[in-house]
Design a protein around this motif. Structure first.
Motif, PDB file in Angstrom:
ATOM      1  N   TYR A  15       0.813  -1.222   0.000  1.00 47.95           N
ATOM      2  CA  TYR A  15       0.000   0.000   0.000  1.00 47.95           C
ATOM      3  C   TYR A  15       0.845   1.269   0.000  1.00 47.95           C
ATOM      4  CZ  TYR A  15      -3.730  -3.275   0.795  1.00 47.95           C
ATOM      5  OH  TYR A  15      -4.612  -4.310   0.643  1.00 47.95           O
ATOM      6  N   ASN A  16       2.114   1.151  -0.393  1.00 47.36           N
ATOM      7  CA  ASN A  16       3.030   2.288  -0.484  1.00 47.36           C
ATOM      8  C   ASN A  16       3.052   3.132   0.783  1.00 47.36           C
ATOM      9  OD1 ASN A  16       3.835   1.675  -3.143  1.00 47.36           O
ATOM     10  ND2 ASN A  16       1.971   2.609  -3.927  1.00 47.36           N
ATOM     11  N   GLY A  17       2.945   2.477   1.931  1.00 48.31           N
ATOM     12  CA  GLY A  17       3.009   3.173   3.210  1.00 48.31           C
ATOM     13  C   GLY A  17       1.725   3.865   3.622  1.00 48.31           C
ATOM     14  N   ASN A  18       0.665   3.712   2.847  1.00 45.50           N
ATOM     15  CA  ASN A  18      -0.594   4.400   3.123  1.00 45.50           C
ATOM     16  C   ASN A  18      -1.457   3.562   4.080  1.00 45.50           C
ATOM     17  OD1 ASN A  18      -3.169   5.575   3.037  1.00 45.50           O
ATOM     18  ND2 ASN A  18      -2.870   6.285   0.943  1.00 45.50           N
ATOM     19  N   LYS A  19      -1.433   3.915   5.355  1.00 45.30           N
ATOM     20  CA  LYS A  19      -2.178   3.181   6.376  1.00 45.30           C
ATOM     21  C   LYS A  19      -3.686   3.272   6.143  1.00 45.30           C
ATOM     22  CE  LYS A  19       1.287   4.356   9.787  1.00 45.30           C
ATOM     23  NZ  LYS A  19       1.533   5.158  10.986  1.00 45.30           N
ATOM     24  N   ARG A  20      -4.148   4.430   5.711  1.00 44.36           N
ATOM     25  CA  ARG A  20      -5.581   4.622   5.471  1.00 44.36           C
ATOM     26  C   ARG A  20      -6.069   3.705   4.343  1.00 44.36           C
ATOM     27  NH1 ARG A  20      -9.597   7.634   6.718  1.00 44.36           N
ATOM     28  NH2 ARG A  20      -8.701   9.403   7.752  1.00 44.36           N
ATOM     29  N   ALA A  21      -5.302   3.620   3.267  1.00 44.06           N
ATOM     30  CA  ALA A  21      -5.674   2.745   2.148  1.00 44.06           C
ATOM     31  C   ALA A  21      -5.719   1.291   2.607  1.00 44.06           C
ATOM     32  CB  ALA A  21      -4.700   2.915   0.996  1.00 44.06           C
ATOM     33  N   PHE A  22      -4.750   0.905   3.419  1.00 46.62           N
ATOM     34  CA  PHE A  22      -4.720  -0.465   3.950  1.00 46.62           C
ATOM     35  C   PHE A  22      -5.939  -0.717   4.820  1.00 46.62           C
ATOM     36  CE2 PHE A  22      -3.233  -3.307   7.465  1.00 46.62           C
ATOM     37  CZ  PHE A  22      -3.189  -4.473   6.733  1.00 46.62           C
ATOM     38  N   SER A  23      -6.253   0.205   5.708  1.00 45.42           N
ATOM     39  CA  SER A  23      -7.395   0.009   6.614  1.00 45.42           C
ATOM     40  C   SER A  23      -8.697  -0.095   5.824  1.00 45.42           C
ATOM     41  CB  SER A  23      -7.482   1.124   7.656  1.00 45.42           C
ATOM     42  OG  SER A  23      -7.819   2.356   7.058  1.00 45.42           O
ATOM     43  N   MET A  24      -8.840   0.715   4.789  1.00 42.90           N
ATOM     44  CA  MET A  24     -10.050   0.661   3.967  1.00 42.90           C
ATOM     45  C   MET A  24     -10.115  -0.651   3.193  1.00 42.90           C
ATOM     46  SD  MET A  24     -10.290   4.595   2.673  1.00 42.90           S
ATOM     47  CE  MET A  24     -11.812   4.341   1.786  1.00 42.90           C
ATOM     48  N   ALA A  25      -8.979  -1.135   2.715  1.00 40.13           N
ATOM     49  CA  ALA A  25      -8.948  -2.376   1.935  1.00 40.13           C
ATOM     50  C   ALA A  25      -9.368  -3.580   2.771  1.00 40.13           C
ATOM     51  CB  ALA A  25      -7.553  -2.594   1.355  1.00 40.13           C
ATOM     52  N   ILE A  26      -9.016  -3.571   4.044  1.00 39.94           N
ATOM     53  CA  ILE A  26      -9.358  -4.730   4.868  1.00 39.94           C
ATOM     54  C   ILE A  26     -10.646  -4.521   5.665  1.00 39.94           C
ATOM     55  CG2 ILE A  26      -6.969  -5.474   5.010  1.00 39.94           C
ATOM     56  CD1 ILE A  26      -7.001  -4.493   7.961  1.00 39.94           C
ATOM     57  N   THR A  31      -7.871   4.076  12.766  1.00 41.15           N
ATOM     58  CA  THR A  31      -7.423   4.084  14.163  1.00 41.15           C
ATOM     59  C   THR A  31      -6.947   2.699  14.595  1.00 41.15           C
ATOM     60  OG1 THR A  31      -9.015   5.828  14.629  1.00 41.15           O
ATOM     61  CG2 THR A  31      -8.107   4.670  16.522  1.00 41.15           C
ATOM     62  N   VAL A  32      -7.652   1.663  14.149  1.00 35.83           N
ATOM     63  CA  VAL A  32      -7.269   0.288  14.501  1.00 35.83           C
ATOM     64  C   VAL A  32      -5.855   0.008  14.001  1.00 35.83           C
ATOM     65  CG1 VAL A  32      -7.762  -2.151  14.046  1.00 35.83           C
ATOM     66  CG2 VAL A  32      -9.630  -0.580  14.577  1.00 35.83           C
ATOM     67  N   SER A  39       2.889   4.253  17.491  1.00 37.01           N
ATOM     68  CA  SER A  39       3.707   4.220  18.696  1.00 37.01           C
ATOM     69  C   SER A  39       3.141   3.314  19.785  1.00 37.01           C
ATOM     70  CB  SER A  39       3.881   5.638  19.247  1.00 37.01           C
ATOM     71  OG  SER A  39       2.618   6.196  19.549  1.00 37.01           O
ATOM     72  N   ARG A  40       1.850   3.078  19.746  1.00 38.86           N
ATOM     73  CA  ARG A  40       1.199   2.241  20.773  1.00 38.86           C
ATOM     74  C   ARG A  40       1.603   0.776  20.663  1.00 38.86           C
ATOM     75  NH1 ARG A  40      -5.078   1.311  21.647  1.00 38.86           N
ATOM     76  NH2 ARG A  40      -4.969   0.409  23.713  1.00 38.86           N
ATOM     77  N   GLN A  41       1.779   0.279  19.431  1.00 35.68           N
ATOM     78  CA  GLN A  41       2.216  -1.098  19.166  1.00 35.68           C
ATOM     79  C   GLN A  41       1.334  -2.158  19.834  1.00 35.68           C
ATOM     80  OE1 GLN A  41       5.153  -2.191  17.164  1.00 35.68           O
ATOM     81  NE2 GLN A  41       4.533  -0.200  16.382  1.00 35.68           N
ATOM     82  N   GLY A  42       0.000  -1.942  19.798  1.00 34.81           N
ATOM     83  CA  GLY A  42      -0.926  -2.939  20.325  1.00 34.81           C
ATOM     84  C   GLY A  42      -0.953  -4.165  19.439  1.00 34.81           C
ATOM     85  N   LYS A  43      -1.454  -5.255  19.973  1.00 33.34           N
ATOM     86  CA  LYS A  43      -1.558  -6.491  19.204  1.00 33.34           C
ATOM     87  C   LYS A  43      -2.912  -6.517  18.491  1.00 33.34           C
ATOM     88  CE  LYS A  43       2.416  -7.893  20.436  1.00 33.34           C
ATOM     89  NZ  LYS A  43       3.475  -7.454  19.553  1.00 33.34           N
ATOM     90  N   PRO A  44      -2.931  -6.924  17.220  1.00 34.90           N
ATOM     91  CA  PRO A  44      -4.188  -6.949  16.473  1.00 34.90           C
ATOM     92  C   PRO A  44      -5.104  -8.056  16.985  1.00 34.90           C
ATOM     93  CG  PRO A  44      -2.427  -7.913  15.178  1.00 34.90           C
ATOM     94  CD  PRO A  44      -1.794  -7.349  16.417  1.00 34.90           C
ATOM     95  N   SER A  45      -6.410  -7.828  16.894  1.00 32.06           N
ATOM     96  CA  SER A  45      -7.381  -8.838  17.306  1.00 32.06           C
ATOM     97  C   SER A  45      -7.457  -9.928  16.240  1.00 32.06           C
ATOM     98  CB  SER A  45      -8.757  -8.201  17.475  1.00 32.06           C
ATOM     99  OG  SER A  45      -9.281  -7.810  16.217  1.00 32.06           O
ATOM    100  N   PHE A  46      -8.088 -11.035  16.597  1.00 31.33           N
ATOM    101  CA  PHE A  46      -8.279 -12.123  15.651  1.00 31.33           C
ATOM    102  C   PHE A  46      -9.099 -11.651  14.459  1.00 31.33           C
ATOM    103  CE2 PHE A  46     -10.520 -15.888  14.061  1.00 31.33           C
ATOM    104  CZ  PHE A  46      -9.440 -16.708  13.768  1.00 31.33           C
ATOM    105  N   ASP A  47     -10.122 -10.825  14.711  1.00 30.82           N
ATOM    106  CA  ASP A  47     -10.956 -10.303  13.619  1.00 30.82           C
ATOM    107  C   ASP A  47     -10.121  -9.504  12.620  1.00 30.82           C
ATOM    108  OD1 ASP A  47     -13.193 -11.442  14.723  1.00 30.82           O
ATOM    109  OD2 ASP A  47     -13.888  -9.590  15.683  1.00 30.82           O
TER     110      ASP A  47
END
Length: 140
Positions: A15-26, A31-32, A39-47
């Motif tokens: 996604y060429n570094g585009n977090k928003r494009a990635f979030s929309m694609a999935i 925010t997730v 910087s928070r480095q939380g662990k992603p949920s199973f979903d």
């Protein structure tokens, strides 16, 4: 490499570094993704992990265990490698097969839901002139 780093790699390479494009694609909010790769480095949920595998063509083996290649290959190709990967990850081939089957089923369900949403959006977008009218006035 941590799962957070693997997610950063997906975003950079696919996604060429585009977090928003990635979030929309999935199908998650930006925010997730920021909570996982920022910087928070939380662990992603199973979903979230399911959505990544289902919608971004990412191999579950690579995403979860850093094994094999990042991009998903056909189940026939991945079944050849999962047995050896399972041995090194202390997971039985049956467990991996069950996980992959579950992800595949859920990906199909996501596809069906996306189609329903698309159809609903098409219906929602129709102009009022397309609405059915009987021609009879119902005045009190």
């Amino acid at each position: 490499m941590s799962i957070n780093e693997r997610l950063k790699t997906i975003i950079e390479e696919q996604y060429n570094g585009n977090k928003r494009a990635f979030s929309m694609a999935i199908g998650v909010t930006p925010t997730v993704i920021e909570n996982v790769v920022g910087s928070r480095q939380g662990k992603p949920s199973f979903d979230v992990l399911e959505k990544i595998c289902a919608n971004a063509n990412i191999s579950p083996d690579w995403l979860l265990m850093n094994r094999g290649k990042m991009l998903y290959t056909s189940p026939q190709d991945s079944s050849v490698t999962t047995k050896s990967q399972a041995a090194s990850a202390n997971l039985s081939p049956d467990m991996l097969t069950e996980l992959l089957n579950r992800i595949t089923e859920q990906a199909a369900e996501i596809g069906r839901l996306k189609e329903q949403i698309r159809q609903m959006n098409l219906e929602k977008g129709k102009p009022a002139s397309d609405a059915y009218t009987s021609g009879d006035a119902n005045v009190g």
